[in-house]
Design a protein around this motif. Structure first.
Motif, PDB file in Angstrom:
ATOM      1  N   ALA A 203       0.849  -1.199   0.000  1.00 23.01           N
ATOM      2  CA  ALA A 203       0.000   0.000   0.000  1.00 23.01           C
ATOM      3  C   ALA A 203       0.884   1.250   0.000  1.00 23.01           C
ATOM      4  N   PHE A 204       0.276   2.393  -0.260  1.00 21.13           N
ATOM      5  CA  PHE A 204       1.067   3.628  -0.362  1.00 21.13           C
ATOM      6  C   PHE A 204       1.570   4.119   0.993  1.00 21.13           C
ATOM      7  N   ASN A 205       0.863   3.747   2.072  1.00 25.66           N
ATOM      8  CA  ASN A 205       1.107   4.452   3.329  1.00 25.66           C
ATOM      9  C   ASN A 205       2.319   3.941   4.105  1.00 25.66           C
TER      10      ASN A 205
ATOM     11  N   ALA B 141      -3.417  -2.602 -10.557  1.00 25.21           N
ATOM     12  CA  ALA B 141      -4.035  -3.845 -10.120  1.00 25.21           C
ATOM     13  C   ALA B 141      -3.761  -5.008 -11.082  1.00 25.21           C
TER      14      ALA B 141
ATOM     15  N   ASN C 122      -2.355  -8.512 -10.158  1.00 30.05           N
ATOM     16  CA  ASN C 122      -3.190  -9.685 -10.428  1.00 30.05           C
ATOM     17  C   ASN C 122      -2.391 -10.825 -11.069  1.00 30.05           C
TER      18      ASN C 122
ATOM     19  N   GLY D 206      -3.233  -3.706   1.986  1.00 30.59           N
ATOM     20  CA  GLY D 206      -4.031  -2.638   1.391  1.00 30.59           C
ATOM     21  C   GLY D 206      -5.439  -2.665   1.935  1.00 30.59           C
ATOM     22  N   SER D 207      -6.362  -2.162   1.138  1.00 31.09           N
ATOM     23  CA  SER D 207      -7.742  -2.027   1.606  1.00 31.09           C
ATOM     24  C   SER D 207      -8.446  -3.384   1.667  1.00 31.09           C
TER      25      SER D 207
ATOM     26  N   ILE E 202     -10.907  -9.185  -3.234  1.00 29.82           N
ATOM     27  CA  ILE E 202     -10.674  -9.695  -4.599  1.00 29.82           C
ATOM     28  C   ILE E 202      -9.505 -10.689  -4.591  1.00 29.82           C
ATOM     29  N   VAL E 203      -8.423 -10.277  -3.907  1.00 27.54           N
ATOM     30  CA  VAL E 203      -7.175 -11.040  -3.980  1.00 27.54           C
ATOM     31  C   VAL E 203      -7.259 -12.358  -3.190  1.00 27.54           C
TER      32      VAL E 203
ATOM     33  N   GLU F 263      -3.025  -8.338   4.847  1.00 27.67           N
ATOM     34  CA  GLU F 263      -2.887  -7.275   5.852  1.00 27.67           C
ATOM     35  C   GLU F 263      -3.754  -6.124   5.372  1.00 27.67           C
ATOM     36  N   LEU F 264      -4.999  -6.094   5.840  1.00 25.65           N
ATOM     37  CA  LEU F 264      -5.976  -5.171   5.257  1.00 25.65           C
ATOM     38  C   LEU F 264      -6.387  -4.072   6.243  1.00 25.65           C
ATOM     39  N   GLY F 265      -7.519  -3.457   5.975  1.00 30.40           N
ATOM     40  CA  GLY F 265      -7.904  -2.255   6.714  1.00 30.40           C
ATOM     41  C   GLY F 265      -8.135  -2.480   8.208  1.00 30.40           C
ATOM     42  N   GLY F 266      -8.018  -1.390   8.943  1.00 31.45           N
ATOM     43  CA  GLY F 266      -8.261  -1.432  10.388  1.00 31.45           C
ATOM     44  C   GLY F 266      -9.290  -0.380  10.780  1.00 31.45           C
TER      45      GLY F 266
ATOM     46  N   LEU G 199      -7.889  -5.113  13.597  1.00 29.68           N
ATOM     47  CA  LEU G 199      -6.424  -4.967  13.605  1.00 29.68           C
ATOM     48  C   LEU G 199      -5.867  -4.638  14.986  1.00 29.68           C
TER      49      LEU G 199
ATOM     50  N   PHE H  39       2.644  -9.040  13.474  1.00 28.11           N
ATOM     51  CA  PHE H  39       1.775  -7.910  13.135  1.00 28.11           C
ATOM     52  C   PHE H  39       0.658  -8.375  12.211  1.00 28.11           C
TER      53      PHE H  39
HETATM   54  P1  NAD Z   1      -5.299  -0.208  -1.995  1.00 27.97           P
HETATM   55  O1  NAD Z   1      -6.099  -1.409  -1.620  1.00 27.97           O
HETATM   56  O2  NAD Z   1      -5.922   0.806  -2.850  1.00 27.97           O
HETATM   57  O3  NAD Z   1      -3.965  -0.682  -2.762  1.00 27.97           O
HETATM   58  C1  NAD Z   1      -3.029  -1.541  -2.154  1.00 27.97           C
HETATM   59  C2  NAD Z   1      -2.258  -2.313  -3.201  1.00 27.97           C
HETATM   60  O4  NAD Z   1      -3.121  -3.278  -3.803  1.00 27.97           O
HETATM   61  C3  NAD Z   1      -1.733  -1.450  -4.354  1.00 27.97           C
HETATM   62  O5  NAD Z   1      -0.440  -1.903  -4.679  1.00 27.97           O
HETATM   63  C4  NAD Z   1      -2.707  -1.740  -5.487  1.00 27.97           C
HETATM   64  O6  NAD Z   1      -2.177  -1.565  -6.757  1.00 27.97           O
HETATM   65  C5  NAD Z   1      -3.015  -3.211  -5.220  1.00 27.97           C
HETATM   66  N1  NAD Z   1      -4.279  -3.701  -5.775  1.00 27.97           N
HETATM   67  C6  NAD Z   1      -5.479  -3.084  -5.733  1.00 27.97           C
HETATM   68  N2  NAD Z   1      -6.421  -3.871  -6.290  1.00 27.97           N
HETATM   69  C7  NAD Z   1      -5.794  -5.011  -6.682  1.00 27.97           C
HETATM   70  C8  NAD Z   1      -6.235  -6.205  -7.346  1.00 27.97           C
HETATM   71  N3  NAD Z   1      -7.498  -6.382  -7.696  1.00 27.97           N
HETATM   72  N4  NAD Z   1      -5.326  -7.171  -7.599  1.00 27.97           N
HETATM   73  C9  NAD Z   1      -4.041  -7.008  -7.232  1.00 27.97           C
HETATM   74  N5  NAD Z   1      -3.562  -5.897  -6.615  1.00 27.97           N
HETATM   75  C10 NAD Z   1      -4.430  -4.907  -6.343  1.00 27.97           C
HETATM   76  O7  NAD Z   1      -4.770   0.430  -0.622  1.00 27.97           O
HETATM   77  P2  NAD Z   1      -4.025   1.827  -0.358  1.00 27.97           P
HETATM   78  O8  NAD Z   1      -4.975   2.949  -0.543  1.00 27.97           O
HETATM   79  O9  NAD Z   1      -2.727   1.857  -1.074  1.00 27.97           O
HETATM   80  O10 NAD Z   1      -3.668   1.686   1.209  1.00 27.97           O
HETATM   81  C11 NAD Z   1      -4.538   1.993   2.240  1.00 27.97           C
HETATM   82  C12 NAD Z   1      -5.194   0.744   2.811  1.00 27.97           C
HETATM   83  O11 NAD Z   1      -4.208  -0.215   3.181  1.00 27.97           O
HETATM   84  C13 NAD Z   1      -5.973   1.022   4.080  1.00 27.97           C
HETATM   85  O12 NAD Z   1      -7.175   0.293   4.057  1.00 27.97           O
HETATM   86  C14 NAD Z   1      -5.055   0.518   5.192  1.00 27.97           C
HETATM   87  O13 NAD Z   1      -5.702   0.181   6.394  1.00 27.97           O
HETATM   88  C15 NAD Z   1      -4.439  -0.663   4.517  1.00 27.97           C
HETATM   89  N6  NAD Z   1      -3.181  -1.038   5.142  1.00 27.97           N
HETATM   90  C16 NAD Z   1      -3.151  -2.153   5.933  1.00 27.97           C
HETATM   91  C17 NAD Z   1      -1.981  -2.514   6.573  1.00 27.97           C
HETATM   92  C18 NAD Z   1      -1.929  -3.718   7.479  1.00 27.97           C
HETATM   93  O14 NAD Z   1      -0.828  -4.141   7.792  1.00 27.97           O
HETATM   94  N7  NAD Z   1      -3.053  -4.289   7.905  1.00 27.97           N
HETATM   95  C19 NAD Z   1      -0.819  -1.745   6.385  1.00 27.97           C
HETATM   96  C20 NAD Z   1      -0.875  -0.628   5.563  1.00 27.97           C
HETATM   97  C21 NAD Z   1      -2.066  -0.287   4.935  1.00 27.97           C
END
Ligand code: NAD
Length: 499
Positions: free
Chosen positions: A149-151, A213, A217, A232-233, A239-240, A254-257, A414, A455
């Motif tokens: 993810a970007f953050n 994506a 994918n 990521g989200s 989807i993944v 590792e998704l949203g919290g 989370l 984590f």
């Molecule tokens: P995002 O889901 O938009 O993107 C994350 C990554 O997934 C990017 O690299 C994107 O290109 C890829 N992606 C998106 N759709 C995809 C698909 N269908 N197939 C394959 N790859 C795909 O998330 P974001 O906006 O970059 O980050 C913010 C989110 O990430 C928040 O929900 C945050 O809570 C979460 N996050 C979770 C953790 C954790 O450890 N639980 C850590 C950091 C961020």
């Protein structure tokens, strides 16, 4: 340092930064800083084949020797810390100390992984049969895809890569399309470590692929990528996750919290306020572990909100490169819009909003806001949704049972915490009937985890674990072996099968 200086300090040449199709913008001022080449989708088979070939060699290199490469990576990261930290600031908009802190996290996980490279322990298990020995061994698993993810543009890769590499697996990294430069800079740093390490590091041990994506994918759907770590989200994980499961791969999600703090009547409010402010507004509310819900006992809520409102009123919002800034920009204008929509929804659900205003005149082009404190009448649909921005919803409770029910009554799982000086409350919160999250803290906020612990989180957070403790087991395959050193062939469970 201006943007060009930061790029130069990270070893980028002008030709690497131009002529491509992916525009990279800095959240600081919205400026386009590069246009880089994307990985063609049709080359993904070759990328994965290279990783498979690297695996065949790397799995035979002894683990402590693999650890030596990660030790060198840690050294190179130490040398590159200032430059890479500044690039994290440029590309993700983090304040300087958080950019540097993220690189420190990479160094820490390298140190952890080096120690681990001599401790990939199996077990010996008592056999029920005479003259038999039973054991368990951990073997390398194969290429590990990392989607990030970007953050946390660099730390997430290192949590995965440092472990995967000591465990004997090559890594293919698809960073967020919002932060590809930090990934390319890390690859340069990795290559420096490989050059010092020597010839037994195979070509293709670490690769970076750039794109959105559809490039991710290709990793998600490939049977030749047995481990797929995706951060990521929840939308992305939905989807993944099923796609990886459908091909019998191993997902690490590792998704949203939607992290909460319970503030009990006995809490040290001064400490709580400091923890709340750091975890709710740090990284401009764009951490997966950001504090989003404050569940305060009705006897302390008014005092707590007053203290918080005062602290929020003095927060320096602005250019993340400037000393003294505590709240940098949101990643882009879309994030700002999502924040405004959430605040408007919260208002229509009865919320009273303090802050959340656009700050203009800091750095033109960036999405700067004052963090928002929102008093809510209850845990509404908006409160249950993760909005990736600095919004802290405040609710009140009467009994601890009610507070724990509120804390757990969201789809995400989370991080969580309680501020209390009452040991019964603290232990109840940590017990089987307490917090349902992967992380549960006492008298510490929910964010800023150390790498020594595993984590990750439950429910819609995805269930994956990375970083410390025994998270390494997620990157290896377990083999149970029984050796018969007797002269007879007894069967288990007393079964007789005489022929
Ligand atoms: P995002 O889901 O938009 O993107 C994350 C990554 O997934 C990017 O690299 C994107 O290109 C890829 N992606 C998106 N759709 C995809 C698909 N269908 N197939 C394959 N790859 C795909 O998330 P974001 O906006 O970059 O980050 C913010 C989110 O990430 C928040 O929900 C945050 O809570 C979460 N996050 C979770 C953790 C954790 O450890 N639980 C850590 C950091 C961020």
């Amino acid at each position: 340092m201006d943007h060009q200086d930061v790029l130069k300090a990270n070893g980028f040449t002008a030709s690497e930064l131009s002529g491509g199709t992916l525009a990279v913008r800095s959240p600081i001022d919205g400026a386009e800083v590069a246009r880089i080449a994307e990985t063609p989708l049709e080359s993904m088979d070759a990328v994965i084949a290279r990783s498979q070939a690297a695996f065949k060699d790397w799995r035979t290199v002894p683990a402590p020797r693999r650890g030596e490469l990660v030790r060198l990576l840690g050294e190179e990261l130490r040398a590159a810390k200032d430059a890479l930290g500044a690039l994290v600031t440029l590309e993700a908009g983090k304040i300087t100390s958080e950019g540097l802190g993220e690189v420190q996290e990479m160094i820490d996980i390298c140190d952890f992984a080096v120690g681990l490279s001599r401790q990939l322990y199996g077990l010996t298990i008592a056999s029920e049969r005479p003259g038999h020995k039973m054991s368990e061994t951990w073997h390398p698993m194969g290429p590990c895809g990392v989607i990030s993810a970007f953050n946390f543009p660099v730390a997430v890769w290192s949590w995965n890569a440092a472990l995967a590499i000591v465990c004997g697996n090559p890594v293919i990294w698809k960073p967020s399309e919002k932060t590809p430069l930090t990934a390319l800079a890390c690859q340069k740093i990795f290559e420096k470590a490989v050059a010092r390490f020597g010839a037994d590091a195979p070509e293709g041990l670490s690769q970076v692929v750039i794109g959105g994506a559809e490039i991710g994918n290709a990793l998600v759907e490939s049977k030749d990528v047995p481990i797929l770590s995706a951060t990521g989200s929840t939308r992305m994980g939905q989807i993944v996750g099923p796609k990886v499961a459908a091909r019998w791969g191993r997902p690490i999600l590792e998704l949203g919290g939607n992290n909460a703090m319970i503030v009990a009547p006995s809490a040290d409010l001064e400490m709580a306020v400091r923890a709340i402010v750091f975890s709710a507004v740090g990284t401009a509310g764009q951490r997966c572990t950001t504090l989003r819900r404050l569940i305060a006992h009705k006897s302390v809520k008014a005092e707590l909100v007053a203290k918080l409102a005062k602290a929020y009123g003095t927060l320096p919002v602005g250019d993340p490169r400037k000393a003294g800034t505590l709240v940098g920009p949101l990643v882009d204008q879309a994030s700002l819009k999502a924040m405004q929509t959430a605040l408007s929804n919260a208002r229509s659900e009865g919320g009273v909003v303090h802050g959340g205003e656009i700050v203009s005149g800091t750095v033109p082009g960036g999405a700067y806001v004052t963090p928002a404190l929102v008093e809510m009448p209850g845990q509404t649909a908006t409160v249950k949704t993760e909005t990736f921005a600095p919004i802290l919803y405040v609710m009140e409770y009467d009994t601890l049972e009610e507070a724990i029910t509120l804390q757990n009554d969201v789809p995400q799982g989370l991080s969580s915490c309680i501020f209390t000086l009452n040991i019964r409350e603290a232990e109840t919160f940590l017990s089987a009937s307490g917090s349902d999250c992967g992380i549960a803290n006492v008298n510490i906020g929910p964010s800023g985890a150390e790498i020594g612990g595993a984590f990750g989180g439950e429910k819609e957070t995805g269930g994956g674990r990375e970083s410390g403790s025994d998270a390494w087991k997620g990157y290896m395959r377990r083999q149970t072996s029984t050796v018969n050193y007797s002269a007879s062939l007894p069967l288990a469970q007393g079964v007789k099968f005489d022929i």
